[in-house]
Design a protein around this motif. Sequence first.
Motif, PDB file in Angstrom:
ATOM      1  N   UNK A 181      42.978  44.114  17.852  1.00 52.70           N
ATOM      2  CA  UNK A 181      43.647  43.222  16.918  1.00 52.70           C
ATOM      3  C   UNK A 181      43.760  41.804  17.446  1.00 52.70           C
ATOM      4  N   UNK A 182      44.159  40.917  16.543  1.00 55.83           N
ATOM      5  CA  UNK A 182      44.281  39.494  16.881  1.00 55.83           C
ATOM      6  C   UNK A 182      45.338  39.249  17.958  1.00 55.83           C
ATOM      7  N   UNK A 183      46.443  39.990  17.902  1.00 51.92           N
ATOM      8  CA  UNK A 183      47.528  39.779  18.855  1.00 51.92           C
ATOM      9  C   UNK A 183      47.655  40.943  19.833  1.00 51.92           C
ATOM     10  N   UNK A 184      46.541  41.603  20.125  1.00 50.18           N
ATOM     11  CA  UNK A 184      46.558  42.733  21.050  1.00 50.18           C
ATOM     12  C   UNK A 184      46.822  42.285  22.477  1.00 50.18           C
ATOM     13  N   UNK A 185      47.213  43.231  23.293  1.00 46.41           N
ATOM     14  CA  UNK A 185      47.462  42.939  24.701  1.00 46.41           C
ATOM     15  C   UNK A 185      46.154  42.577  25.396  1.00 46.41           C
ATOM     16  N   UNK A 186      46.175  41.603  26.286  1.00 44.91           N
ATOM     17  CA  UNK A 186      44.939  41.206  26.960  1.00 44.91           C
ATOM     18  C   UNK A 186      44.554  42.185  28.069  1.00 44.91           C
ATOM     19  N   UNK A 187      43.275  42.244  28.348  1.00 43.81           N
ATOM     20  CA  UNK A 187      42.792  42.972  29.524  1.00 43.81           C
ATOM     21  C   UNK A 187      43.001  42.055  30.723  1.00 43.81           C
ATOM     22  N   UNK A 188      43.532  42.593  31.803  1.00 43.74           N
ATOM     23  CA  UNK A 188      43.795  41.794  32.999  1.00 43.74           C
ATOM     24  C   UNK A 188      42.591  41.847  33.932  1.00 43.74           C
ATOM     25  N   UNK A 189      42.126  40.660  34.340  1.00 45.15           N
ATOM     26  CA  UNK A 189      40.974  40.537  35.233  1.00 45.15           C
ATOM     27  C   UNK A 189      41.403  39.752  36.458  1.00 45.15           C
ATOM     28  N   UNK A 190      41.386  40.403  37.618  1.00 46.38           N
ATOM     29  CA  UNK A 190      41.736  39.735  38.871  1.00 46.38           C
ATOM     30  C   UNK A 190      40.481  39.092  39.452  1.00 46.38           C
ATOM     31  N   UNK A 191      40.596  37.836  39.855  1.00 44.10           N
ATOM     32  CA  UNK A 191      39.505  37.098  40.492  1.00 44.10           C
ATOM     33  C   UNK A 191      39.859  36.970  41.976  1.00 44.10           C
ATOM     34  N   UNK A 192      39.091  37.667  42.836  1.00 42.02           N
ATOM     35  CA  UNK A 192      39.422  37.733  44.261  1.00 42.02           C
ATOM     36  C   UNK A 192      38.326  37.063  45.089  1.00 42.02           C
ATOM     37  N   UNK A 193      38.630  35.936  45.743  1.00 34.44           N
ATOM     38  CA  UNK A 193      37.649  35.302  46.635  1.00 34.44           C
ATOM     39  C   UNK A 193      37.643  36.002  47.996  1.00 34.44           C
ATOM     40  N   UNK A 194      36.466  36.142  48.587  1.00 35.72           N
ATOM     41  CA  UNK A 194      36.370  36.771  49.912  1.00 35.72           C
ATOM     42  C   UNK A 194      36.148  35.771  51.025  1.00 35.72           C
ATOM     43  N   UNK A 252      43.651  36.594  36.423  1.00 33.27           N
ATOM     44  CA  UNK A 252      44.674  36.528  37.463  1.00 33.27           C
ATOM     45  C   UNK A 252      43.981  36.092  38.757  1.00 33.27           C
ATOM     46  N   UNK A 253      43.973  34.794  39.054  1.00 39.52           N
ATOM     47  CA  UNK A 253      43.304  34.355  40.281  1.00 39.52           C
ATOM     48  C   UNK A 253      44.147  34.681  41.512  1.00 39.52           C
ATOM     49  N   UNK A 254      43.487  35.170  42.551  1.00 37.73           N
ATOM     50  CA  UNK A 254      44.155  35.484  43.808  1.00 37.73           C
ATOM     51  C   UNK A 254      43.748  34.456  44.851  1.00 37.73           C
ATOM     52  N   UNK A 255      44.563  34.328  45.864  1.00 36.52           N
ATOM     53  CA  UNK A 255      44.202  33.483  46.997  1.00 36.52           C
ATOM     54  C   UNK A 255      43.422  34.344  47.986  1.00 36.52           C
ATOM     55  N   UNK A 256      42.810  33.712  48.942  1.00 34.05           N
ATOM     56  CA  UNK A 256      42.027  34.445  49.941  1.00 34.05           C
ATOM     57  C   UNK A 256      42.942  34.954  51.049  1.00 34.05           C
ATOM     58  N   UNK A 257      43.934  35.756  50.668  1.00 30.85           N
ATOM     59  CA  UNK A 257      44.764  36.433  51.655  1.00 30.85           C
ATOM     60  C   UNK A 257      45.068  37.841  51.145  1.00 30.85           C
TER      61      UNK A 257
END
Length: 154
Positions: free
Chosen positions: A30-43, A86-91
């Motif tokens: 739907x238009x107002x559905x819950x978003x899928x969470x995507x974590x962006x992890x730098x190595x 969801x961006x993560x830091x390199x820790x």
Amino acid sequence: MSKLERRNQARQKQMLKHQEKAQATSIFSGQNGAPRHVAIVPLTRDIDTRSAINRLNESVDVSDDVSPDGLSRVRIDRFRQSVMYIPAKCDLMSALDSCRMADFVVVVLSAQEEVEEEGEIILRSIEGQGISNVLAVVQVGGSPERCLTPGLTA
């Protein structure tokens, strides 16, 4: 139990399983559905997560800019889904926190720097949490250019 009763029971179990699956995925539709969470992890330390998110958006024809405070919610019309990056830091702790609440994890590698011990520890720890939906991309010159997972592009 007769053959007819066993068939009926199997059909009822199958219908119940189908209904449960439809209910579980309906919160994302739907238009107002819950978003899928995507974590962006730098190595590595030279990864720009904001640039990586922008390139991922460009790959699905989304021109929204990433918010400077971190979390970014984007509507992808092609898939009729919303995605929250969801961006993560390199820790280690930042990566583990981000990955724990994510539906998908995108691991970003550098084309210039080799993954050092800290990056390997992050990767092993993520794997140790039992996260199954992991994709890896390589960032060349500030943007992820190609995906290491066969059949996918970034």
